[in-house]
Design an enzyme around this catalytic site. Structure first.
Site, mmCIF file in Angstrom:
data_model
loop_
_atom_site.group_PDB
_atom_site.id
_atom_site.type_symbol
_atom_site.label_atom_id
_atom_site.label_comp_id
_atom_site.label_asym_id
_atom_site.label_seq_id
_atom_site.Cartn_x
_atom_site.Cartn_y
_atom_site.Cartn_z
ATOM 1 N N GLN A 12 105.810 76.151 4.193
ATOM 2 C CA GLN A 12 104.924 76.718 5.067
ATOM 3 C C GLN A 12 105.545 77.727 6.288
ATOM 4 O O GLN A 12 106.941 77.673 6.254
ATOM 5 C CB GLN A 12 104.349 75.620 5.675
ATOM 6 C CG GLN A 12 105.205 74.529 6.208
ATOM 7 C CD GLN A 12 104.477 73.447 6.709
ATOM 8 O OE1 GLN A 12 104.507 73.268 8.059
ATOM 9 N NE2 GLN A 12 104.086 72.445 5.959
ATOM 10 N N HIS A 49 104.201 79.026 10.133
ATOM 11 C CA HIS A 49 103.275 78.746 11.261
ATOM 12 C C HIS A 49 102.944 80.185 12.011
ATOM 13 O O HIS A 49 103.627 80.912 12.172
ATOM 14 C CB HIS A 49 103.675 77.736 12.409
ATOM 15 C CG HIS A 49 103.730 76.366 11.759
ATOM 16 N ND1 HIS A 49 102.653 75.711 10.974
ATOM 17 C CD2 HIS A 49 104.815 75.750 11.450
ATOM 18 C CE1 HIS A 49 103.204 74.704 10.740
ATOM 19 N NE2 HIS A 49 104.518 74.580 10.938
ATOM 20 N N GLU A 67 108.165 74.289 16.038
ATOM 21 C CA GLU A 67 108.696 72.740 15.721
ATOM 22 C C GLU A 67 109.894 72.628 16.110
ATOM 23 O O GLU A 67 110.870 73.460 15.718
ATOM 24 C CB GLU A 67 108.272 72.746 14.092
ATOM 25 C CG GLU A 67 106.781 72.937 13.670
ATOM 26 C CD GLU A 67 106.534 72.496 12.372
ATOM 27 O OE1 GLU A 67 105.474 72.229 12.026
ATOM 28 O OE2 GLU A 67 107.590 72.869 11.342
ATOM 29 N N HIS A 76 109.567 77.168 6.236
ATOM 30 C CA HIS A 76 110.454 76.078 6.082
ATOM 31 C C HIS A 76 109.661 74.991 5.086
ATOM 32 O O HIS A 76 108.504 75.236 4.952
ATOM 33 C CB HIS A 76 110.357 75.486 7.588
ATOM 34 C CG HIS A 76 109.186 75.206 8.359
ATOM 35 N ND1 HIS A 76 108.727 76.298 8.821
ATOM 36 C CD2 HIS A 76 108.467 74.170 8.210
ATOM 37 C CE1 HIS A 76 107.398 75.768 9.257
ATOM 38 N NE2 HIS A 76 107.372 74.541 9.027
ATOM 39 N N ARG A 130 100.315 78.005 4.056
ATOM 40 C CA ARG A 130 101.031 77.303 3.016
ATOM 41 C C ARG A 130 101.449 78.423 1.864
ATOM 42 O O ARG A 130 100.377 79.037 1.696
ATOM 43 C CB ARG A 130 100.346 76.062 2.404
ATOM 44 C CG ARG A 130 100.252 74.800 3.574
ATOM 45 C CD ARG A 130 99.481 73.680 3.010
ATOM 46 N NE ARG A 130 99.203 72.864 4.043
ATOM 47 C CZ ARG A 130 98.232 72.830 5.054
ATOM 48 N NH1 ARG A 130 97.418 73.867 4.603
ATOM 49 N NH2 ARG A 130 97.914 72.168 5.855
HETATM 50 ZN ZN LIG Z 1 105.739 73.277 9.828
#
Ligand SMILES: [Zn+2]
Length: 439
Positions: A64, A66, A91, A232, A251
Site C-alpha cells: 500500500q 498513502h 506512519e 510499504h 492498495r
Molecule cells: Zn500504511
C-alpha cells in the site's frame, strides 16, 4: 487508540467517545473555550491528529501507499467510500519484537541485480523496460533523477498490469528457482518472505515486491518512519505504530480489499534508496533518561515516547511522567505501577492524559515498567464535514486554526504552575482486543 470516527476510543465505563471527552472535559476545556471564543464555534468532538496502535502481524498486510494531504482531499471528494477522510497518513513503526516490513523501492542497483538474476521478474517487468533500466544504469544516471524514476514507473506499471496467467506461471517458476538455491544477491530472510508470500497470496502480482522493495528487519527498539507516496507492507512481528488520524489507503496488491492502480501509480514517488533513509534514531528526553524520544522531522502529526523505568535495584521506585503541553495517549506494555488517587495501572491499560498534567506513580511490579506515549501539538483533523465549519473557514479567510491552538497550548504551559497530580478523572479505556502475542 485515537478518535478517528471509523474506530473511536471510548472511555471505560461511560462509553463516551474520547473526541467528545476532549471537547468537553475540565482539563481540556480551556483549550476548547479559547477555540470557541476565537471562532464562535463550540465543537462536539475534538480530534487528535494521530492514531496509536499495537500491531501483531500474522499475514502480510496489503502492499500500500498513502496519499499526501492535497491528494487525500481530492480523493475524498471524488470517492468518499474508498477514501473516507481528507487527511494524510504518515506512519511510524517501532519494533517490540523482531519486526519485518517492505518499505520504499530498493536502490536502483539492487533492482537491476534482481532483474538480471531472476528471469521471471524480468518477464513481468517487460524485457524492453528491463533493458532500458540496465542501459540507464550503465550511463550512471542518478537514481533520484526524473529519468530513473520514469524508467522504474513504466516497468512497475507493466508488472501490475501483466495478465494473471503470466504472473501465476512466472511465480511458479520463481518459486522453483529459489527452492533450488538460485537466490542471486538476496538474503535467506528475503527468500523466506518471497516463499511465504506465495503461500499466503498464490498468483498475486504483489508477490514480486520483495525483489524491488527494501526488505527491512527491525530489532526491538528500532524504528522506521515514512510519509505519503512510499510503498510499504508489514510482513511479521509486533510493533507500536503511530499514524496520522486518517483511514486513507491506496492498495496495490496482496489484499481482497479495493485496489486502485491508476491512483496508486500517480501517488508513488518512485524514490529508490537505501532502507537507512527510513530509520529514526531516538533522542533522550531532557532531564529524564527513562524516556527515548522518536520524533521524525517534518511530522507535526505525532511523536512517540518510549518510557522504560528499571525496577531491579530500587524497588517501589517513584517516577513522574512529565507534563506535556498537549493531550497524549499512553499504553502500558510491561509491568505495573500505582498512581496517586487512581490505583494500580498495568500492562494493557490505555490512558488519555490531558495537557499539562504530570503523572506521579510508584513502580510496583517485579520487572521494568515499559509504556509508550504518543502526542502532538497539532490540531487534529475535522471529521464532521460540517457546513458551518466550512463557512467559517471561508469567511475567516482560511485562518490557520492549528496555529491558534498551538499558541493556546504554549500559553497554558507557561501559565500553569504548581503540582498537578494524576487526577481522578484520568481516563482508562476498555481494551478492544487481545494484547498478548509478544513478551
Ligand atoms: Zn500504511
Amino acid at each position: 487508540m485515537g478518535t478517528h470516527p471509523d474506530g473511536p476510543a471510548k472511555l471505560r465505563g461511560s462509553g463516551t467517545k474520547l473526541s467528545n471527552h476532549i471537547a468537553t472535559s475540565k482539563s481540556d476545556r480551556d483549550l476548547n473555550r479559547k477555540w470557541s471564543q476565537c471562532d464562535t464555534l463550540i465543537k462536539e468532538d475534538i480530534h487528535l491528529p494521530f492514531i496509536m496502535k499495537i500491531m501483531s502481524i500474522r499475514t502480510t498486510l496489503s502492499l500500500q501507499v498513502h496519499p499526501t494531504k492535497k491528494q487525500a482531499a481530492r480523493l475524498h471528494r471524488l470517492d468518499p467510500i474508498n477514501y473516507p477522510d481528507s487527511n494524510h497518513k504518515p506512519e511510524l513503526a517501532l519494533a517490540l519484537t523482531r519486526f519485518e516490513l517492505l518499505c520504499g523501492f530498493r536502490p536502483a542497483k539492487e533492482i537491476a541485480d534482481n532483474l538480471r538474476a531472476f528471469p521471471e521478474f524480468r518477464i513481468v517487468f517487460g524485457e524492453r523496460n528491463a533493458r532500458r533500466f540496465e542501459e540507464m544504469m550503465e550511463r550512471n544516471v542518478n537514481e533520484s533523477s526524473e529519468e530513473a524514476k520514469n524508467c522504474l514507473a513504466i516497468g512497475f506499471r507493466a508488472m501490475m498490469e501483466a495478465p494473471a496467467a503470466l504472473i501465476a506461471k512466472q511465480l511458479l517458476s520463481l518459486r522453483r528457482r529459489l527452492q533450488c538455491g538460485e537466490i542471486g544477491c538476496l538474503s535467506n530472510d528475503t527468500v523466506k518472505v518471497l516463499l511465504k508470500m506465495q503461500d499466503d497470496f498464490p498468483g498475486d502480482n504483489g508477490c514480486f515486491s520483495p525483489l524491488y522493495l527494501n526488505h527491512m528487519i527491525l530489532e526491538p527498539g528500532e524504528c522506521c518512519y515514512y510519509a505519503a507516496e512510499e510503498m510499504h507492507a508489514y510482513l511479521s512481528g509486533e510493533c507500536v505504530e503511530c499514524v496520522g488520524c486518517s483511514n486513507n489507503t491506496i492498495r496495490a496488491a496482496l489484499t481482497n480489499k479495493h485496489k486502485d492502480l491508476e491512483i496508486l501509480c500517480e501517488t508513488l514517488n518512485y524514490r529508490m534508496t537505501d532502507p537507512e533513509h527510513y530509520m529514526i534514531r531516538p533522542n533522550k528526553f531532557p532531564n529524564d533518561n527513562n524516556i527515548d524520544v522518536y520524533d521524525p522531522e517534518d511530522c507535526p502529526d505525532f511523536a512517540l515516547h518510549q518510557i522504560k523505568v528499571d525496577n531491579s535495584i530500587i524497588k517501589q521506585q517513584n517516577y513522574t511522567l512529565p507534563a506535556l503541553g498537549c493531550g497524549s495517549i499512553v499504553v502500558i506494555v510491561k509491568g505495573q505501577a500505582k498512581v496517586n488517587d487512581y490505583g494500580t495501572i498495568k500492562r494493557g491499560d490505555i490512558f488519555y492524559i490531558p495537557p499539562n498534567e504530570k503523572t506521579h506513580m510508584t513502580i510496583t511490579g517485579d520487572g521494568p515498567f515499559v509504556a509508550y506515549r504518543t502526542f502532538s501539538y497539532e490540531e487534529g483533523p475535522d471529521h464532521s464535514d460540517a457546513t458551518a465549519l466550512r463557512d467559517i473557514r471561508t469567511t475567516a479567510g482560511n485562518i490557520n486554526f492549528a496555529g491558534k491552538l498551538n499558541a493556546a497550548c504554549k500559553q497554558d504551559t507557561l501559565k500553569l504552575t504548581g503540582k498537578l497530580n494524576m487526577p481522578k478523572d484520568v481516563n482508562v479505556f476498555d481494551l478492544g482486543m487481545e494484547m498478548d502475542g509478544f513478551c
